[in-house]
Design an enzyme around this catalytic site. Structure first.
Site, PDB file in Angstrom:
ATOM      1  N   GLY A 125       0.809  -1.217   0.000  1.00 41.06           N
ATOM      2  CA  GLY A 125       0.000   0.000   0.000  1.00 41.06           C
ATOM      3  C   GLY A 125       0.842   1.267   0.000  1.00 41.06           C
ATOM      4  N   PRO A 126       0.351   2.317  -0.687  1.00 44.06           N
ATOM      5  CA  PRO A 126      -0.890   2.388  -1.464  1.00 44.06           C
ATOM      6  C   PRO A 126      -0.799   1.863  -2.895  1.00 44.06           C
ATOM      7  CG  PRO A 126       0.159   4.537  -1.421  1.00 44.06           C
ATOM      8  CD  PRO A 126       1.008   3.649  -0.562  1.00 44.06           C
ATOM      9  N   LYS A 139       4.852   1.596  -5.909  1.00 47.62           N
ATOM     10  CA  LYS A 139       5.950   0.698  -6.293  1.00 47.62           C
ATOM     11  C   LYS A 139       5.408  -0.617  -6.840  1.00 47.62           C
ATOM     12  CE  LYS A 139       9.239   2.473  -2.847  1.00 47.62           C
ATOM     13  NZ  LYS A 139       8.279   3.269  -2.047  1.00 47.62           N
ATOM     14  N   ASP A 144      -1.388  -9.649   7.569  1.00 42.35           N
ATOM     15  CA  ASP A 144      -0.200  -9.141   8.245  1.00 42.35           C
ATOM     16  C   ASP A 144       1.032  -9.691   7.525  1.00 42.35           C
ATOM     17  OD1 ASP A 144       1.954  -8.683  10.001  1.00 42.35           O
ATOM     18  OD2 ASP A 144       0.645  -8.781  11.751  1.00 42.35           O
ATOM     19  N   ASP A 155       9.071  -2.957   1.358  1.00 36.97           N
ATOM     20  CA  ASP A 155       9.049  -1.500   1.535  1.00 36.97           C
ATOM     21  C   ASP A 155       8.409  -1.249   2.892  1.00 36.97           C
ATOM     22  OD1 ASP A 155       9.067   1.217   1.222  1.00 36.97           O
ATOM     23  OD2 ASP A 155       7.424   1.287  -0.226  1.00 36.97           O
ATOM     24  N   CYS A 209      11.915   4.626   3.494  1.00 35.04           N
ATOM     25  CA  CYS A 209      12.010   6.048   3.136  1.00 35.04           C
ATOM     26  C   CYS A 209      12.454   6.814   4.382  1.00 35.04           C
ATOM     27  CB  CYS A 209      10.669   6.556   2.628  1.00 35.04           C
ATOM     28  SG  CYS A 209      10.801   8.203   1.882  1.00 35.04           S
TER      29      CYS A 209
END
Length: 576
Positions: free
Chosen positions: A354-355, A358, A404, A441, A494
């Site tokens: 999400g969202p 990538k 999860d 990510d 990030c």
């Protein structure tokens, strides 16, 4: 920056060549404008004054004076309450609505702003003004709040939220934009009347007049006078919380850079970033964007930069074939797709999709090779965003599952999955090591994207990072657990914070299930020729043996002030 200096709030208000003059009359006041020294005396009558129309006193029995109409008809100001502007122009109203949503609903400006721009039907010029006003007010909030605290007689937390939002918008126009002082004051006071009321607008006017008495540089000089702590000084000058200034300085050192670069890094966080575009490989192209002024990207193929407001005006963007995505995100996705791989290359996983930005790029790259992507997201709401993002891909090339990420093996048993992936899961009993390429990510503090999400700097605390590290570690281990031997895992955040990057990586490397690739070498292979690629060396991890076929074991940390991207971290790992 220099600013036009308006009259101070305590000075004359009307009349005269510069807007001054005694409000009761006088040679340059209202009385004088009606021509005649005989009208410039005591307005209650007597020598030099005007006698009452009926020749008698206008005082009542209590000594109070009745309406002073005189022989002249009364004139009503064009700024009478019934005729005053009740709201500012739509661009300022858009900025106000976005900041209110950010502060009262924990909304993200980058999601709310395009909606409000479309709702108010702003043209390109007004949309650009609203965008700068919104993001500038968010980025510089720390500095502006310090200025406002010097100009009000109460703590800022005691001020009504709507009034404080209006004051911040006015401060940015006065100190951070080229808006003329009179326009900033008039329009912001008009906004205050419309969204708060006439009474508070008087306070807004008085406070902003005090703000306008100095330039931004003069205010900063006053605020930092006598401050000997460099962290605190930078916090005021660059509008970042002290703990983030400290964390960024430490992160620079941890990733092999000079800690004194922190001032450049913080300054880059406060610049308006270019919008980066990506055309999904095999699905979209950048022709429409280029026709609308986009320029070819300098870091990675299939990218462009865009400066001109609402992307939703372009059909290629509305359809999802072209989308906004930071060049750093494009680089790490393409690096995972380009990492050397032995054997099959058929099943890919985005563990925390999400969202869906990538995931869409990965899915497009996978589809061109005949591979299939599984995108996992922990909540149904975010999974819907992922499905919407992936809808432009060929239907049979991807599947979205909800669960999860730490329990991805169990989630895969429930599906639904693309048929080839379903067969692979069944072949390995639902919990096997089936994926060739995996993207992790991980949820992170977002300290690397403060220029695009400036509100995050005022929301995050050090405890947020402490809470995230165990989750990040568990997610990476779960990803390794569903990757086949020889498969590749990309660990991405990030954030440059060492706890979220190197510390997590070292914990997983110690388990012995994965080995570190030369991440820098792979990234250079997907970047376009130029200084950024030439200077990208990566950081060698001490005590780590390079993966087979590589001479070095490196990680890569991108930086806004060096690469012009978000501060993305990437480590490529091969399953043993």
């Amino acid at each position: 920056m220099s600013q036009q200096q308006p009259p101070r709030s305590g000075g004359p208000r009307r009349g005269g060549p510069e807007g001054g003059g005694d409000r009761r009359g006088g040679a340059e006041g209202r009385g004088g404008s009606r021509g005649g020294s005989e009208e410039r005396g005591d307005r209650r009558g007597g020598p030099g004054g005007r006698p009452p129309r009926d020749g008698g006193s206008r005082r009542n029995a209590k000594g109070r004076e009745r309406n002073r109409g005189g022989e002249r008809d009364r004139r009503y100001s064009s700024s009478a309450p019934s005729q005053r502007r009740r709201v500012a122009d739509p661009s300022r109203l858009v900025a106000f609505e976005v900041l209110q949503a950010v502060d009262t609903e924990d909304a993200y400006a980058n999601l709310v702003l395009p909606q409000r721009i479309r709702h108010h039907r702003l043209d390109r010029r007004d949309a650009a003004f609203a965008t700068e006003l919104t993001y500038g007010s968010l980025r510089e909030r720390g500095t502006y709040d310090a200025v406002l605290a010097r100009c009000v007689d109460r703590p800022l937390e005691k001020i009504d939220q709507k009034i404080l939002t209006t004051l911040r918008l006015g401060a940015h126009q006065l100190l951070g934009m080229r808006t003329p002082v009179h326009a900033a004051l008039n329009q912001t006071v008009g906004l205050a009347r419309g969204v708060v009321g006439a009474g508070p607008s008087t306070m807004v006017n008085a406070v902003l007049r005090r703000v306008s008495e100095r330039s931004c540089q003069e205010w900063i000089a006053e605020l930092t006078e006598g401050v000997t702590d460099d962290l605190k000084r930078l916090s005021i000058e660059r509008s970042h919380p002290v703990w983030i200034v400290r964390a960024m300085r430490q992160a620079l050192a941890a990733h092999g850079r000079v800690p004194t670069e922190v001032e450049e890094l913080l300054a880059a966080d406060n610049l308006s970033p270019l919008v980066h575009l990506v055309a999904l490989p095999g699905i979209g192209d950048l022709r429409e964007a280029e026709e609308n002024g986009a320029e070819a990207g300098e870091l990675v193929e299939g990218s462009a930069t865009y400066r001109h407001g609402d992307l939703g005006r372009m059909e290629s963007v509305r359809s999802g074939r072209v989308r906004a995505q930071d060049a750093g995100s494009q680089i790490v996705a393409r690096a995972l797709a380009a990492a050397p791989l032995e054997g099959a290359d058929e099943t890919w996983l985005d563990l925390c999709a999400g969202p869906g930005g990538k995931a869409a790029l990965l899915g497009a790259l996978a589809a061109r090779r005949g591979a299939h992507l599984v995108a996992n997201e922990v909540s149904e709401h975010r999974a819907r965003l992922v499905r919407e993002s992936l809808r432009v891909l060929p239907e049979q090339t991807y599947g979205v599952v909800v669960g999860d990420g730490r329990e991805i093996a169990a989630t895969l048993e429930e599906g639904p999955l693309p048929e080839p992936v379903e067969l692979a899961v069944e072949a390995f009993g639902g919990s096997g090591e089936i994926f060739d390429r995996v993207m992790v990510d991980a949820p992170c503090s977002g300290l690397g994207a403060l220029r695009r999400r400036p509100e995050a700097r005022w929301r995050k605390t050090p405890s947020d990072i402490a809470d995230l590290v165990p989750l990040q570690t568990d997610l990476l281990r779960a990803a390794v657990g569903v990757t086949r031997p020889g498969g590749v895992v990309a660990y991405v955040t990030c954030s440059p914070h060492a706890a979220e990057t190197q510390n997590v990586l070292l914990d997983v490397l110690e388990g012995g299930d994965v080995e570190l690739l030369d991440t820098a070498g792979v990234i250079r292979s997907v970047m376009l020729p130029g200084p950024a690629r030439d200077e990208l060396t990566g950081l060698e991890m001490p005590g780590t043996t390079p993966a087979e076929g590589f001479e070095r074991a490196t990680t890569v940390q991108l930086w806004p002030h060096v690469h012009g991207t978000d501060a993305m971290f990437l480590a490529l790992l091969r399953r043993r």
